[in-house]
Design a protein around this motif. Structure first.
Motif, PDB file in Angstrom:
ATOM      1  N   LYS A  36       2.571   2.048  -7.116  1.00 57.97           N
ATOM      2  CA  LYS A  36       1.775   0.940  -6.560  1.00 57.97           C
ATOM      3  C   LYS A  36       0.283   1.157  -6.830  1.00 57.97           C
ATOM      4  O   LYS A  36      -0.400   0.281  -7.343  1.00 57.97           O
ATOM      5  CB  LYS A  36       2.002   0.811  -5.038  1.00 57.97           C
ATOM      6  CG  LYS A  36       3.461   0.595  -4.661  1.00 57.97           C
ATOM      7  CD  LYS A  36       3.638   0.418  -3.168  1.00 57.97           C
ATOM      8  CE  LYS A  36       3.185   1.631  -2.353  1.00 57.97           C
ATOM      9  NZ  LYS A  36       3.987   2.850  -2.586  1.00 57.97           N
ATOM     10  N   THR A  37      -0.209   2.338  -6.452  1.00 58.27           N
ATOM     11  CA  THR A  37      -1.641   2.603  -6.668  1.00 58.27           C
ATOM     12  C   THR A  37      -1.948   2.648  -8.165  1.00 58.27           C
ATOM     13  O   THR A  37      -3.003   2.180  -8.604  1.00 58.27           O
ATOM     14  CB  THR A  37      -2.052   3.916  -5.972  1.00 58.27           C
ATOM     15  OG1 THR A  37      -1.731   3.805  -4.593  1.00 58.27           O
ATOM     16  CG2 THR A  37      -3.534   4.188  -6.109  1.00 58.27           C
ATOM     17  N   ASN A  38      -1.009   3.180  -8.950  1.00 57.39           N
ATOM     18  CA  ASN A  38      -1.222   3.231 -10.407  1.00 57.39           C
ATOM     19  C   ASN A  38      -1.482   1.833 -10.969  1.00 57.39           C
ATOM     20  O   ASN A  38      -2.304   1.660 -11.875  1.00 57.39           O
ATOM     21  CB  ASN A  38       0.006   3.828 -11.112  1.00 57.39           C
ATOM     22  CG  ASN A  38       0.201   5.302 -10.769  1.00 57.39           C
ATOM     23  OD1 ASN A  38      -0.695   5.926 -10.214  1.00 57.39           O
ATOM     24  ND2 ASN A  38       1.366   5.838 -11.096  1.00 57.39           N
ATOM     25  N   LEU A 313      -6.436  -4.177  -2.703  1.00 58.40           N
ATOM     26  CA  LEU A 313      -6.294  -3.539  -1.384  1.00 58.40           C
ATOM     27  C   LEU A 313      -5.139  -2.550  -1.432  1.00 58.40           C
ATOM     28  O   LEU A 313      -3.975  -2.948  -1.464  1.00 58.40           O
ATOM     29  CB  LEU A 313      -6.017  -4.600  -0.312  1.00 58.40           C
ATOM     30  CG  LEU A 313      -6.997  -5.771  -0.213  1.00 58.40           C
ATOM     31  CD1 LEU A 313      -6.581  -6.728   0.891  1.00 58.40           C
ATOM     32  CD2 LEU A 313      -8.415  -5.276   0.038  1.00 58.40           C
ATOM     33  N   ASP A 314      -5.471  -1.278  -1.483  1.00 58.48           N
ATOM     34  CA  ASP A 314      -4.439  -0.252  -1.606  1.00 58.48           C
ATOM     35  C   ASP A 314      -4.170   0.351  -0.238  1.00 58.48           C
ATOM     36  O   ASP A 314      -5.052   1.008   0.327  1.00 58.48           O
ATOM     37  CB  ASP A 314      -4.917   0.820  -2.591  1.00 58.48           C
ATOM     38  CG  ASP A 314      -3.799   1.781  -2.957  1.00 58.48           C
ATOM     39  OD1 ASP A 314      -2.619   1.396  -2.820  1.00 58.48           O
ATOM     40  OD2 ASP A 314      -4.114   2.904  -3.385  1.00 58.48           O
ATOM     41  N   ASP A 315      -2.987   0.106   0.291  1.00 53.71           N
ATOM     42  CA  ASP A 315      -2.572   0.785   1.519  1.00 53.71           C
ATOM     43  C   ASP A 315      -3.569   0.625   2.665  1.00 53.71           C
ATOM     44  O   ASP A 315      -3.815   1.570   3.401  1.00 53.71           O
ATOM     45  CB  ASP A 315      -2.511   2.303   1.218  1.00 53.71           C
ATOM     46  CG  ASP A 315      -1.113   2.823   1.409  1.00 53.71           C
ATOM     47  OD1 ASP A 315      -0.331   2.151   2.089  1.00 53.71           O
ATOM     48  OD2 ASP A 315      -0.827   3.904   0.882  1.00 53.71           O
ATOM     49  N   ILE A 316      -4.141  -0.560   2.829  1.00 52.97           N
ATOM     50  CA  ILE A 316      -5.199  -0.664   3.851  1.00 52.97           C
ATOM     51  C   ILE A 316      -4.639  -0.623   5.260  1.00 52.97           C
ATOM     52  O   ILE A 316      -5.374  -0.594   6.225  1.00 52.97           O
ATOM     53  CB  ILE A 316      -6.083  -1.918   3.712  1.00 52.97           C
ATOM     54  CG1 ILE A 316      -5.229  -3.173   3.735  1.00 52.97           C
ATOM     55  CG2 ILE A 316      -6.976  -1.868   2.511  1.00 52.97           C
ATOM     56  CD1 ILE A 316      -6.052  -4.385   4.101  1.00 52.97           C
TER      57      ILE A 316
HETATM   58 MG   LIG Z   1      -0.517   4.682  -3.343  1.00 52.95          MG
END
Ligand SMILES: [Mg+2]
Ligand SMILES: Nc1ncnc2c1ncn2[C@@H]1O[C@H](COP(=O)(O)OP(=O)(O)OP(=O)(O)O)[C@@H](O)[C@H]1O
Length: 369
Positions: A36-38, A313-316
């Motif tokens: 996901k973050t990638n 928005l990563d894992d906010i």
């Molecule tokens: Mg991540």
């Protein structure tokens, strides 16, 4: 501005990916370690040509491969159809193409697509070194002002050369000419950079305080100020104050062989309810403040580029309580195209109108439904 299509080859854990993006809200749901973050990192890289995780380019290449390719089509800040391609290979480095024509300088890429990422790494903005806060300011300004980026690159070169001259002086004291030639460009470029940063902080501080007050339900007051490495009376006199600060720092600089004053030593002061946030804030308060600063950056870029940047928005949902997250998510639709990741689908809650959901698993992205 928006991203319509994204293709990846050998980027992180993606062997190959071709994704049609929702022009409004894209939600990526998947367990830990699935990519996901990638994916957000790839979108950010396409806009800024560097990792939002401060990773080295070589670490972005899929293990076992010798290059990566990120390609995106969409609409630029100026409203034109645009295709951006960034290739990286270990021996040759990074190559940027806009509409198939090569771009030599990164400043030619900035401002075509712009992005702001909000992620767990933002805690560095509050807890990290002054360098993290300077980087935040420099990227925000560079994305909307190519001349600033060029001045910054030139300034860094001058600091390096001046430090070398300080080392040479230590070996052969008495020979100051090699050193003094660097003072004029240091002061001229450094003052330009400081003026621009101060001007931008004035914009950001109002917006960040407003957003922070809204997210904290008016319980907390965020204050941000530019904290220079030397005092000056008025911004108009910054050159003179810089020269005087250099004179005062000279004995120290000659011992340490380092340029000790200038924008490369400046900081951003962040206070909440009148006290240092770094020293007294809780984790959730740090995260709220960092998020407010990033949303303020998005507003700033929107204003300067006349188009909202991509909001990543990563894992906010981690670290911020449900009430704050709810108030934050209410603000998000007011921005432009958004990419959201989460490990728990339930975190998305009622925020389901007009979104496209994707499942991320083992470096593959599929429709969620
Ligand atoms: Mg991540
Ligand atoms: N260069 C690389 N080559 C291959 N795989 C990589 C590379 N860099 C990272 N990975 C893999 O990518 C995965 C992590 O991806 P990512 O950070 O996107 O996870 P995530 O879905 O955001 O997880 P979390 O929910 O924990 O944040 C890990 O399994 C890691 O091994």
């Amino acid at each position: 501005m928006h991203l319509q299509g994204l293709s990846l080859s050998h980027f992180r854990n993606y062997a190959s990916l071709s994704l049609a993006c929702d022009l409004q809200t894209n939600v990526f749901i998947g367990s830990n370690g699935q990519g996901k973050t990638n994916l957000l990192e790839a979108v950010y890289y396409l806009c800024v040509a560097r990792s939002c995780r401060e990773a080295q380019d070589r670490d972005l290449v899929r293990m076992g491969a010798d290059h990566f390719l990120i390609q995106g089509q969409g609409r630029s800040a100026e409203g034109r159809e645009v295709e951006v391609q960034i290739r990286y290979a270990r021996p040759t480095g990074k190559k940027v193409f806009v509409n198939e024509s090569p771009r030599r300088n990164l400043s030619d890429l900035y401002g075509i697509l712009a992005a702001v990422v909000i992620s767990p790494d933002d805690r560095r903005l509050v807890q990290g070194s002054p360098g993290s806060r300077r980087r935040f300011l420099d990227i925000a300004i560079s994305q909307s002002n190519a001349a600033y980026l060029s001045a910054l690159q030139e300034y860094r070169r001058v600091v390096r050369q001046r430090n070398e001259a300080l080392r040479a002086y230590q070996e052969r004291p008495g020979k100051t000419e090699g050193l003094e030639v660097w003072n004029a460009p240091l002061v001229a470029l450094g003052s330009r950079i400081m003026r621009k940063r101060v001007e931008v902080v004035e914009d950001l501080k109002e917006e960040a305080s407003r957003i922070h007050a809204a997210v904290s339900d008016d319980n907390e007051c965020l204050e941000i100020d530019y904290a220079p490495s030397f005092e000056y009376e008025a911004l108009a006199d910054v050159e003179q104050a810089f020269e005087e600060a250099l004179d005062r720092a000279a004995p120290r600089e000659r011992v340490r062989c380092m340029t000790e004053v200038g924008p490369h030593r400046d900081d951003l002061s962040i206070r909440m309810n009148g006290v240092s946030l770094q020293a007294f804030g809780s984790q959730g308060q740090h995260k709220t403040a960092a998020t407010a600063l990033k949303l303020a950056e998005a507003r700033f870029l929107w204003h300067r580029l006349q188009a909202p940047p991509l909001l990543l928005l990563d894992d906010i949902f981690a670290e911020i309580d449900a009430a704050r997250t709810g108030r934050l998510m209410e603000m998000v639709p007011a921005y432009g195209q958004t990419f959201i990741t989460t490990a728990k689908e339930s975190d998305i809650g009622d925020y389901r109108r007009g979104i496209t959901r994707f499942r991320v698993h083992g470096g593959a992205v599929t429709p969620y439904d």
